[in-house]
Design an enzyme around this catalytic site. Structure first.
Site, mmCIF file in Angstrom:
data_model
loop_
_atom_site.group_PDB
_atom_site.id
_atom_site.type_symbol
_atom_site.label_atom_id
_atom_site.label_comp_id
_atom_site.label_asym_id
_atom_site.label_seq_id
_atom_site.Cartn_x
_atom_site.Cartn_y
_atom_site.Cartn_z
ATOM 1 N N ARG A 189 39.727 -5.860 -17.456
ATOM 2 C CA ARG A 189 39.038 -5.433 -16.384
ATOM 3 C C ARG A 189 37.611 -5.085 -16.676
ATOM 4 O O ARG A 189 36.637 -5.366 -15.698
ATOM 5 C CB ARG A 189 39.554 -4.072 -15.729
ATOM 6 C CG ARG A 189 41.088 -4.362 -15.554
ATOM 7 C CD ARG A 189 41.588 -3.114 -14.678
ATOM 8 N NE ARG A 189 43.067 -3.174 -14.651
ATOM 9 C CZ ARG A 189 43.784 -2.197 -13.770
ATOM 10 N NH1 ARG A 189 43.055 -1.078 -13.253
ATOM 11 N NH2 ARG A 189 44.947 -2.173 -13.649
ATOM 12 N N GLU B 68 44.396 -10.097 -6.591
ATOM 13 C CA GLU B 68 43.908 -9.118 -5.895
ATOM 14 C C GLU B 68 42.615 -8.683 -5.993
ATOM 15 O O GLU B 68 42.170 -9.068 -7.273
ATOM 16 C CB GLU B 68 44.698 -7.797 -5.992
ATOM 17 C CG GLU B 68 44.700 -6.806 -5.188
ATOM 18 C CD GLU B 68 45.482 -5.316 -5.468
ATOM 19 O OE1 GLU B 68 45.702 -5.272 -6.772
ATOM 20 O OE2 GLU B 68 45.614 -4.454 -4.714
#
Ligand SMILES: CC[C@H]1O[C@@H](n2cnc3c(N)ncnc32)[C@H](O)[C@@H]1O
Length: 483
Positions: free
Chosen positions: A100, A171
């Site tokens: 991330r 997402e």
């Protein structure tokens, strides 16, 4: 960085794509035409966008867990277990925290250490490091559609790898995966990077591949008023539609009051479709996702199942297209596959028992829908005004002025002046509105509802209510009543 809400030209996209695919060696595994050919062969029952569209047509509410571990074989075993023992309708790959932050070298270490230890030493699936080949192994081994779930401000390479790898949904968004997840990522930078991810989906759509995009509804998952999260979801849906995305799931994180939660989903679906139509995006399919309670959970597993089941019931009664499932290990950390499967089974039991039941639209529900839409409209119209018609420009300026303000967000670009608290029925209201551009009526309604609680509790309206509410569910109740 100059951003504008305008579809990227092919030249802009492909020039940037060359750089993106060089960010890590596995980027070289992305072969555009090969990926298109592979994705076009995906059967409907394994295509995320198609399965969501079918659920919408049939009025069904699907169940999807979160799940992710470091090594491919273990990840396959986990997802297979959640399908066979949990009954998952849709599959995630929750991506690890290093990915991330684009720290792929740390992922390499984590993978090696996990191999040595014989267990996952990463808190999710490091898809970039596993590459297209690794994602294809997961895709080929499972029987349900796959989606990458994460919290990545710069998801460009991750999007390339997972989509080419057979994941037909990603997402996230420029606000929802930045402001609640990162401290120092400029809003304009993230808008640019997520325009890339959306343009990639638009490129696949133009080549006959259906891919779903899902803005992250709950944001910080901490007492986020519905109109705040709905405004973010609508902005991200509009930005995605401009880049050619055709299949979007907008979402919301459960707050706990039934009327307000159902109103949040109904108003979100109504209003995002109104805005898409207003701007001429007439071929975008909207579905909705309801996230089971995202705040602090009780340690006691029986109580945790109560929270999970209440979220399942609310999502179903709202008519959400899917529910994101929590587990009885939520208060502890990464769940075992058994606990994760139990959360899905409990959820599916409630979804099956409430199938076809929708909360009827009475006076109270319509009033809450109208209030949420009015609050959301104030925020969005202000963004367009600040951007002189350009939503991307308006979003950057909107955060700078605190017109869009996410509660308890770590981002230094978020004003953090707005604070929420529950009213006497547990609905989340605006305690401090900071620079939110609300009308006097809206301000008065929120204040009156908080005054009702103050009167009932025999204490003044104050930030104490907020802090009591933050811990309440973990201590076994919804509203943080004074001791
Ligand atoms: C959005 C935040 C939520 O994602 C969930 N989560 C994060 N990582 C994992 C994981 N690796 N497996 C299962 N659930 C996970 C957890 O419920 C957390 O509160």
């Amino acid at each position: 960085m100059k951003v504008q809400n305008k579809r990227w030209t092919d030249e802009e996209f492909f020039t940037e794509r060359e750089k993106v695919l060089k960010q890590w060696p596995t980027g070289a595994e992305v072969d555009s035409q090969e990926a298109i050919d592979f994705l076009k062969k995906i059967p409907e029952e394994k295509n995320f966008a198609d399965v969501m569209a079918k659920a919408k047509r049939e009025g069904k509410t699907l169940a999807q867990p979160r799940a992710g571990v470091a090594l491919i074989d273990a990840h396959i075993e986990l997802l297979t277990f959640l399908t066979d023992q949990g009954g998952a309708d849709l599959l995630p790959s929750t991506i690890d925290s290093y990915t991330r932050q684009n720290r792929y070298d740390e992922c390499e270490v984590g993978i090696k250490e996990s191999l040595k230890a014989g267990r996952s030493l990463l808190n999710g699936f490091p898809a970039v490091n596993h590459g297209v080949k690794g994602c294809r192994m997961v895709y080929n081994a499972v029987s349900k559609p796959l989606q990458a779930r994460h919290g990545t401000p710069d998801s460009r390479l991750l999007a390339e790898i997972i989509h080419a790898g057979g994941y037909t949904s990603n997402e996230g968004g420029a606000i929802s995966y930045n402001v609640p997840y990162a401290k120092s990522v400029p809003i304009d930078r993230c808008l640019h990077d997520w325009q890339y991810c959306d343009r990639l989906v638009g490129f696949y759509e133009e080549n006959g591949v259906h891919i779903n995009r899902e803005p992250f509804g709950p944001l910080t998952g901490t007492l986020c008023p519905p109109s705040t999260s709905n405004a973010v979801a609508i902005v991200e849906a509009l930005l995605a539609a401009e880049q050619g995305v055709k299949n979007i799931t907008v979402g919301y994180g459960q707050c706990g009051n039934l009327i307000q939660d159902v109103a949040a989903i109904r108003s979100l679906e109504e209003q995002v479709n109104e805005y898409l139509k207003k701007f001429g995006y007439n071929d975008v399919l909207i579905t909705t996702v309801f996230h089971q309670w995202m705040g602090g959970f009780p340690q006691d597993e029986a109580k945790a199942f109560g929270v999970i089941s209440w979220g399942a019931a609310t999502g179903s009664l709202a008519g959400a297209t899917k529910v994101i499932v929590k587990t009885p290990h939520e208060a502890i950390g990464i769940p075992t596959k058994e606990a994760n499967a139990e959360g899905i089974r409990a959820t599916k039991m409630v979804l099956n028992m409430t199938e076809g039941q929708l909360l009827p639209e009475g006076k109270e529900l319509r009033a809450e829908i109208d209030l949420i839409k009015a609050e959301t409209r104030c925020i969005i119209e202000k963004l367009f005004e600040l951007g002189k018609g350009d939503l991307a420009v308006g979003t950057v300026e909107g955060f700078a002025q605190g017109v869009m303000d996410v509660p308890f967000a770590p981002s230094k670009y978020n004003a953090g002046k707005m604070m929420p608290a529950r009213d006497n029925n547990g609905a989340v209201r605006y305690l401090f509105t900071g620079n939110l551009p609300f009308t006097k009526d809206i301000l008065d309604i929120n204040r009156e509802k908080l005054e009702e609680r103050a009167k009932f509790e025999g204490r003044p309206v104050s930030f104490d209510m907020t802090t009591d509410d933050i811990f309440a569910v973990g201590f076994g109740r919804l509203i943080g009543r004074p001791k």
